[in-house]
Design a protein around this motif. Sequence first.
Motif, PDB file in Angstrom:
ATOM      1  N   ILE A 186      13.689  48.379 -17.534  1.00  0.00           N
ATOM      2  CA  ILE A 186      15.050  48.870 -16.838  1.00  0.00           C
ATOM      3  C   ILE A 186      16.152  47.733 -17.235  1.00  0.00           C
ATOM      4  O   ILE A 186      17.045  48.145 -17.680  1.00  0.00           O
ATOM      5  CB  ILE A 186      14.829  49.249 -15.395  1.00  0.00           C
ATOM      6  N   ASN A 241      17.453  54.545 -19.978  1.00  0.00           N
ATOM      7  CA  ASN A 241      17.578  54.967 -18.533  1.00  0.00           C
ATOM      8  C   ASN A 241      18.876  55.556 -18.036  1.00  0.00           C
ATOM      9  O   ASN A 241      18.820  55.922 -16.895  1.00  0.00           O
ATOM     10  CB  ASN A 241      16.933  53.863 -17.668  1.00  0.00           C
ATOM     11  N   LYS A 260      10.129  50.277 -14.849  1.00  0.00           N
ATOM     12  CA  LYS A 260       9.756  51.350 -14.190  1.00  0.00           C
ATOM     13  C   LYS A 260       8.862  51.237 -13.102  1.00  0.00           C
ATOM     14  O   LYS A 260       7.935  50.142 -13.366  1.00  0.00           O
ATOM     15  CB  LYS A 260       9.513  52.571 -15.207  1.00  0.00           C
TER      16      LYS A 260
END
Lengths: 75, 75, 75, 75, 75, 75, 75
Positions: A71, B69, A25
């Motif tokens: 991510i 996410n 992130k």
Amino acid sequence: MVTQMRKPLSVLNQSINSHVIVELKARREYRGVLDGYDPHMNLVLKNAEELVNGESVRKMDVAIVRGDNVIYISP
Amino acid sequence: MVTQMRKPLSVLNQSINSHVIVELKARREYRGVLDGYDPHMNLVLKNAEELVNGESVRKMDVAIVRGDNVIYISP
Amino acid sequence: MVTQMRKPLSVLNQSINSHVIVELKARREYRGVLDGYDPHMNLVLKNAEELVNGESVRKMDVAIVRGDNVIYISP
Amino acid sequence: MVTQMRKPLSVLNQSINSHVIVELKARREYRGVLDGYDPHMNLVLKNAEELVNGESVRKMDVAIVRGDNVIYISP
Amino acid sequence: MVTQMRKPLSVLNQSINSHVIVELKARREYRGVLDGYDPHMNLVLKNAEELVNGESVRKMDVAIVRGDNVIYISP
Amino acid sequence: MVTQMRKPLSVLNQSINSHVIVELKARREYRGVLDGYDPHMNLVLKNAEELVNGESVRKMDVAIVRGDNVIYISP
Amino acid sequence: MVTQMRKPLSVLNQSINSHVIVELKARREYRGVLDGYDPHMNLVLKNAEELVNGESVRKMDVAIVRGDNVIYISP
């Protein structure tokens, strides 16, 4: 019929000792050789480099990267 | 009476080897062939492409995308 | 005395095959026919449409929407 | 075949009594001697220094740093 | 000595079929008749109204509000 | 060989009745005498003072500080 | 030697029927008489008042405040 698939952690396992790109992130990126991981996707990287917005900001012999912020990981 | 439904993970299972669009937080999008997943919705994508604000920013042979996410996955 | 109530997941169950509006964080909205769910409120939507700030931005045959981001679901 | 790897927590264990750099969210950095940890990656640092945006803002004999905020730890 | 108290979920239980105000993060507010809940504080509201910054933006026969986003519930 | 270490919670335990600095997210800081804690790092502070951006904004006889928001605790 | 301490939840327990100040994230503050709690620090407040940036914005006979958002509770 059993669908053949590759589990995320088994792909990580196959990537031990390979170069990986780890995108976190907040536009942070780590590159290095994957040395280990755990089920939370916490990672150990060797010969690691940290990039912020694409620019190298730090080199590290070893870095333990917390899985929380990951991510994606690309072997 | 039993309501017929399709569980989220079983739809993922049926999407193995198909093209999927994966929308993440912060306007990131991944496209690729679904190669695997786990119950946390961590995904393995083959021939993956990352898009930010609709523009292709990276191509990857394999990407492990963390389920945390994910906003949605569209087979 | 037992108070009569309707559990959130049982209202979801009664909404299978009905149109639902799903409001997510960050002003994203999804509309479609509820095809399935799990206890984390992950949802499967058929004939789904994504709206951002009220404008249609994408149509999808099927979308798996992660429960994490849900603010409310209205059958 | 068993892939050889180093688990994140075992690398932490080998770093006890060594200097470590701890990068947290929001551009906070801690440096000190690792005195202990737990499975949540909560850390005990001795002779610790807090840096914000690269500038030293506080020195502490001992600091318990919560694992939640950790981005990476570099021994 | 046993201190007498009212558990949060038992107050919710006593509020079934009553009007409640539900304040969520990001200045969203819901008003309606509480029709059900679960231990995560996911709620079912009947005759619900959504307000953003104090202004009514939507009316719904039924809304399942995810407990995650709740700041407080006032019967 | 057993590496000697001090676990985070045992350092907290040794700090009971000592002055501690507690740094929280969003530049909040608490100072006081540690009166108790639990495994979530929820803390009880006596004679506590709240500082925002380094300025004292409130004094409290007792404060229960939620562990969630803790960045570090320095005895 | 056993260190004497007061656990966070037992301090809450002793505060039943007392006035408390509850500080939440995003500069929200609640004041009222503590009527109950659970292990997640969800709280029941009687004769509650909500303050935003120090100004009273709402009075409520009863409010169930979700523990997630709590920064501290001061009896």
